[in-house]
Design an enzyme around this catalytic site. Structure first.
Site, PDB file in Angstrom:
ATOM      1  NE  ARG A 171      -2.053  -1.565   3.927  1.00 36.23           N
ATOM      2  CZ  ARG A 171      -1.814  -0.462   5.116  1.00 36.23           C
ATOM      3  NH1 ARG A 171      -2.477   0.608   5.202  1.00 36.23           N
ATOM      4  NH2 ARG A 171      -1.388  -1.052   5.998  1.00 36.23           N
TER       5      ARG A 171
ATOM      6  CG  ASP B   6       3.903  -9.326  11.934  1.00 33.94           C
ATOM      7  OD1 ASP B   6       4.501  -8.250  11.967  1.00 33.94           O
ATOM      8  OD2 ASP B   6       3.085  -9.747  12.475  1.00 33.94           O
TER       9      ASP B   6
ATOM     10  CG  ASN C 274       7.750   2.187   2.613  1.00 37.23           C
ATOM     11  OD1 ASN C 274       7.644   3.376   2.775  1.00 37.23           O
ATOM     12  ND2 ASN C 274       6.530   1.221   2.502  1.00 37.23           N
TER      13      ASN C 274
ATOM     14  CE1 TYR D 244       5.525   6.689  12.008  1.00 34.70           C
ATOM     15  CE2 TYR D 244       5.386   9.076  12.245  1.00 34.70           C
ATOM     16  CZ  TYR D 244       5.334   7.808  11.339  1.00 34.70           C
ATOM     17  OH  TYR D 244       5.582   7.790   9.912  1.00 34.70           O
ATOM     18  CB  ALA D 245       8.494  11.187  17.853  1.00 37.57           C
ATOM     19  CB  ALA D 246      10.838   7.059  20.222  1.00 36.60           C
TER      20      ALA D 246
ATOM     21  CE  LYS E 243       8.707   6.151  10.679  1.00 35.22           C
ATOM     22  NZ  LYS E 243       8.925   4.896   9.429  1.00 35.22           N
TER      23      LYS E 243
ATOM     24  CB  ILE F 203       2.781  10.996   2.098  1.00 39.28           C
ATOM     25  CG1 ILE F 203       4.106  11.663   2.218  1.00 39.28           C
ATOM     26  CG2 ILE F 203       2.504  10.510   0.508  1.00 39.28           C
ATOM     27  CD1 ILE F 203       4.501  12.920   1.497  1.00 39.28           C
TER      28      ILE F 203
HETATM   29  N1  LIG Z   1       1.809   8.916   4.996  1.00 38.09           N
HETATM   30  C1  LIG Z   1       2.748   9.791   5.642  1.00 38.09           C
HETATM   31  O1  LIG Z   1       2.408  10.899   5.695  1.00 38.09           O
HETATM   32  C2  LIG Z   1       4.035   9.485   6.010  1.00 38.09           C
HETATM   33  C3  LIG Z   1       4.648  10.520   6.689  1.00 38.09           C
HETATM   34  C4  LIG Z   1       5.825  10.203   7.142  1.00 38.09           C
HETATM   35  C5  LIG Z   1       6.569   9.278   7.182  1.00 38.09           C
HETATM   36  N2  LIG Z   1       5.745   7.947   6.501  1.00 38.09           N
HETATM   37  C6  LIG Z   1       6.428   6.801   6.760  1.00 38.09           C
HETATM   38  O2  LIG Z   1       6.285   6.197   5.365  1.00 38.09           O
HETATM   39  C7  LIG Z   1       6.455   4.647   5.359  1.00 38.09           C
HETATM   40  C8  LIG Z   1       5.141   4.275   4.746  1.00 38.09           C
HETATM   41  O3  LIG Z   1       3.928   4.658   4.986  1.00 38.09           O
HETATM   42  P1  LIG Z   1       2.421   4.754   4.336  1.00 38.09           P
HETATM   43  O4  LIG Z   1       2.070   6.285   4.603  1.00 38.09           O
HETATM   44  O5  LIG Z   1       2.648   4.414   2.889  1.00 38.09           O
HETATM   45  O6  LIG Z   1       1.832   3.836   5.316  1.00 38.09           O
HETATM   46  P2  LIG Z   1       0.678   2.781   4.949  1.00 38.09           P
HETATM   47  O7  LIG Z   1      -0.431   3.269   3.709  1.00 38.09           O
HETATM   48  O8  LIG Z   1      -0.246   2.556   6.203  1.00 38.09           O
HETATM   49  O9  LIG Z   1       1.309   1.351   4.429  1.00 38.09           O
HETATM   50  C9  LIG Z   1       2.271   0.835   5.351  1.00 38.09           C
HETATM   51  C10 LIG Z   1       2.888  -0.445   4.748  1.00 38.09           C
HETATM   52  O10 LIG Z   1       3.542  -1.092   5.838  1.00 38.09           O
HETATM   53  C11 LIG Z   1       3.213  -2.448   5.899  1.00 38.09           C
HETATM   54  N3  LIG Z   1       3.328  -2.870   6.982  1.00 38.09           N
HETATM   55  C12 LIG Z   1       2.844  -2.596   8.180  1.00 38.09           C
HETATM   56  N4  LIG Z   1       3.032  -3.293   9.244  1.00 38.09           N
HETATM   57  C13 LIG Z   1       3.986  -4.299   8.917  1.00 38.09           C
HETATM   58  C14 LIG Z   1       4.294  -5.259   9.318  1.00 38.09           C
HETATM   59  N5  LIG Z   1       4.124  -5.657  10.849  1.00 38.09           N
HETATM   60  N6  LIG Z   1       5.247  -6.313   8.578  1.00 38.09           N
HETATM   61  C15 LIG Z   1       5.176  -6.080   7.389  1.00 38.09           C
HETATM   62  N7  LIG Z   1       4.898  -4.850   6.702  1.00 38.09           N
HETATM   63  C16 LIG Z   1       4.059  -4.137   7.401  1.00 38.09           C
HETATM   64  C17 LIG Z   1       1.757  -2.541   5.238  1.00 38.09           C
HETATM   65  O11 LIG Z   1       1.744  -3.888   4.508  1.00 38.09           O
HETATM   66  P3  LIG Z   1       0.442  -4.718   4.998  1.00 38.09           P
HETATM   67  O12 LIG Z   1      -0.727  -3.879   5.142  1.00 38.09           O
HETATM   68  O13 LIG Z   1       0.296  -5.649   3.954  1.00 38.09           O
HETATM   69  O14 LIG Z   1       0.785  -5.300   6.321  1.00 38.09           O
HETATM   70  C18 LIG Z   1       2.092  -1.495   4.320  1.00 38.09           C
HETATM   71  O15 LIG Z   1       2.386  -1.973   2.935  1.00 38.09           O
HETATM   72  C19 LIG Z   1       6.097   4.310   7.062  1.00 38.09           C
HETATM   73  O16 LIG Z   1       7.447   3.906   7.317  1.00 38.09           O
HETATM   74  C20 LIG Z   1       5.750   5.546   7.452  1.00 38.09           C
HETATM   75  O17 LIG Z   1       6.074   5.894   8.922  1.00 38.09           O
HETATM   76  C21 LIG Z   1       4.462   8.096   6.123  1.00 38.09           C
END
Ligand SMILES: NC(=O)c1ccc[n+]([C@@H]2O[C@H](COP(=O)([O-])OP(=O)(O)OC[C@H]3O[C@@H](n4cnc5c(N)ncnc54)[C@H](OP(=O)(O)O)[C@@H]3O)[C@@H](O)[C@H]2O)c1
Length: 246
Positions: free
Chosen positions: A16, A63, A90, A155-157, A159, A188
């Site tokens: 995703r 996982d 990621n 989360y902040a800790a 990152k 995002i």
């Molecule tokens: N969106 C933002 O605004 C934003 C801002 C700053 C940083 N980020 C960072 O960017 C990265 C991606 O975020 P996103 O917004 O794309 O998040 P997202 O849409 O919630 O997608 C998260 C992804 O991580 C996978 N995931 C979650 N838990 C997992 C686990 N235990 N084992 C394996 N895979 C796992 C999910 O896969 P499944 O569903 O298949 O488990 C999914 O593909 C993250 O590290 C997030 O902290 C995002």
């Protein structure tokens, strides 16, 4: 022009959001992909649709909060690919709560997925990169790791920890041609930010000079840039519409 032909790229959490956008972009650029997530059905669909478009994509159900599954994943990757050129950590989760109400499991889950799994994966995959005298590690952190956010101490800790981890590893492995960098996205448009209501989004926009949320494809562009950059290491590239300026 295809920029990643004959390159093997591992992307965690590519079912995703940002990870999926990176997978789509890198696949268009000819990369051979290994992607993971917990949702096997979705992972299989993505692997199939990218393969139908000419990509070479393998999905692994993992996982990342389970250290044994991370170890198995790393072992399987090394069996399946003779070399890993780019590792993009990621996958990430949030479990938001004010500190005084935060449960132990909400702290552990976020640290396990967002930070500890990256330690395990990098430790397992760094040796072949060092031997090959090349490799790029790109860790997806967050502006929250730079400036903090109420309700997100866990989360902040995770990152901020990832930034320190990446800079330290960059110093350890730079001499062998391996680079380690972070991308710090701002807000995002993904499932992670879908939980914000319109009032919260409007409040956020006041702090974003470009006055909009970012697109996952804009993070994918930054990841492509770092996966090609040979003389950049230990850096945090903020892709946040100008939210955090250093
Ligand atoms: N969106 C933002 O605004 C934003 C801002 C700053 C940083 N980020 C960072 O960017 C990265 C991606 O975020 P996103 O917004 O794309 O998040 P997202 O849409 O919630 O997608 C998260 C992804 O991580 C996978 N995931 C979650 N838990 C997992 C686990 N235990 N084992 C394996 N895979 C796992 C999910 O896969 P499944 O569903 O298949 O488990 C999914 O593909 C993250 O590290 C997030 O902290 C995002």
């Amino acid at each position: 022009m295809k920029l990643l032909e004959n390159k093997t790229v591992v992307i965690t959490g590519a079912t995703r959001g940002i990870g999926l956008a990176i997978a789509q972009h890198f696949s268009k650029h000819g990369a051979r992909l290994a992607i993971c997530g917990t949702n096997a059905e979705r992972g299989a669909q993505i692997a199939q649709s990218l393969s139908q478009e000419g990509g070479d994509v393998k999905f692994y159900q993992v996982d990342l909060s389970d250290s044994q599954q991370v170890a198995n994943f790393a072992e399987q990757l090394q069996k399946d690919f003779s070399q890993i050129d780019v590792l993009i950590n990621n996958a990430g989760v949030t479990k938001d709560q004010l500190l005084m109400k935060m449960k132990d499991e909400d702290w552990s889950k976020v640290l396990d997925v967002n930070l500890t799994s990256i330690f395990y994966l990098c430790r397992a995959l760094i040796r072949p990169m060092l031997k090959a005298r090349q490799g790029k590690i790109i860790n997806i952190t967050s502006v929250v790791g730079l400036i903090g956010n109420a309700g997100q101490t866990n989360y902040a800790a995770s990152k901020a920890g990832l930034i320190g981890f990446s800079k330290s590893l960059a110093k350890e492995v730079g001499g062998r041609g391996v680079t380690v960098n972070c991308i710090a996205p701002g807000f995002i448009k993904t499932d992670m930010t879908d939980v914000l209501n319109e009032t919260q989004k409007a409040a956020l926009l006041q702090h974003i000079p470009l006055a909009r949320l970012g697109e996952p494809s804009e993070i994918a562009e930054a990841a492509l840039f770092l996966s090609k950059a040979n003389y950049i290491t230990g850096q945090v590239l903020t892709v946040d519409g100008g939210m955090v300026m250093s």
